[in-house]
Design an enzyme around this catalytic site. Sequence first.
Site, PDB file in Angstrom:
ATOM      1  N   CYS A 170       0.814  -1.213   0.000  1.00 27.10           N
ATOM      2  CA  CYS A 170       0.000   0.000   0.000  1.00 27.10           C
ATOM      3  C   CYS A 170       0.853   1.270   0.000  1.00 27.10           C
ATOM      4  CB  CYS A 170      -0.950  -0.001   1.193  1.00 27.10           C
ATOM      5  SG  CYS A 170      -0.149  -0.126   2.808  1.00 27.10           S
ATOM      6  N   HIS A 205      -2.784   0.987   7.335  1.00 29.47           N
ATOM      7  CA  HIS A 205      -3.036   0.994   5.897  1.00 29.47           C
ATOM      8  C   HIS A 205      -3.015   2.439   5.411  1.00 29.47           C
ATOM      9  CE1 HIS A 205      -4.396  -0.280   2.025  1.00 29.47           C
ATOM     10  NE2 HIS A 205      -5.604   0.242   2.135  1.00 29.47           N
ATOM     11  N   SER A 222      -4.341  -3.095  -1.866  1.00 32.50           N
ATOM     12  CA  SER A 222      -4.691  -3.806  -0.653  1.00 32.50           C
ATOM     13  C   SER A 222      -5.025  -5.245  -1.019  1.00 32.50           C
ATOM     14  CB  SER A 222      -5.887  -3.153   0.054  1.00 32.50           C
ATOM     15  OG  SER A 222      -6.339  -3.941   1.139  1.00 32.50           O
TER      16      SER A 222
END
Length: 366
Positions: A170, A205, A222
């Site tokens: 990510c 994330h 992702s």
Amino acid sequence: MTGVAGRGGGCRGSGRRAAAGKEGGRSRSAQPRAAGGGGSGSGGGSEEEEQEQQRDGGSLFLVNKSGFPMDGQTWERMWGHVERVHPDGGAVAAAIRSAARLARPSVPPVPNYKLSMSIPEWLQAIQTYMKMLQYNHTGTQFFEIRKSRPLSGLMETAREMTRESLPIKCLEAVILGIYLTNGQPSVERFPISFKTHFSGNYFHHVVLGIYCNGRYGSLGMSRRSDLMDKPLTYRTLSDLIFEFEDSYKKYLHSVKKVKIGLYVPHEPHSFQPSEWKQLVLNVSKMMRTDVRKELEKFARDMRMKILKPSSAHSPMKERPRGKSLSPRRRQSSPQRRACRRDKSPAVLDKKGDLAALNEVGYQLRI
């Protein structure tokens, strides 16, 4: 970094491409990078080990810091990690490493912007390119990214990603998205980071937020398709954030914090680091109405370009008492007049000063 828990069987494809990259020697950056990556940190060994051993979601977060080709230690560490975490790790690693010949991995072409493209079409082409690179399931991030590095250094890393054509995670996708959207001044880019909790572990994330023509969207990578790119259709920033929060709930993740950075400038050669967390919201302890209020105020300030990165402001120095911060005048320099309106004595003083200067010569005061 990862969006949600769970490891699929994706190590096989990532491992083959990484193996081909090591054996084929396609990289132009064979020399190992210096510790620190051109950022503000020092290259202390303990700091590097601490960063490499940090855990995300209960598992080690490993980073390749040796460049390409990988050094032997990083190479063996990657395969050892795959064997530990993959359900069929030992068999997968043995099958790939003992293969007499590996198929040459495909190298997707880097997308090129065309004048006939609309902005949503261009963003979709960028996201399609990232998906063709695939998500990195090996447990080792192939490209070292330090957020404190100047934008120019991060863009060099993005160019390396396009050359190596390896699977990414990510954080790498955010840097690559910034690189591919440079030159589109109507497209504003900013990082959005999430901290979530699931089954006693915390996960991190990050995606690249997009603002264009009054609409918000995102680019990213992702394990989950609904935690990466979002179409450019959301009217407000809060709508985009709540969409991610609702997506996390599908996987029983509770969002704890949301961090939003400032717009990334369209200057690939800038030496200014990017601002990754200008706004930090502890959303787990806030009402949705309060979260929306804070997000909309922040989005409005960003659109008006009135927010400045914290790194752009130099720290204020405490002024010592009784001391002046201005440089001292030399004793031989003539003092300035206290008041310009009092002209009568100034004429006499000026003549006297000129006479004194003629004897010792004019002196320059800086």
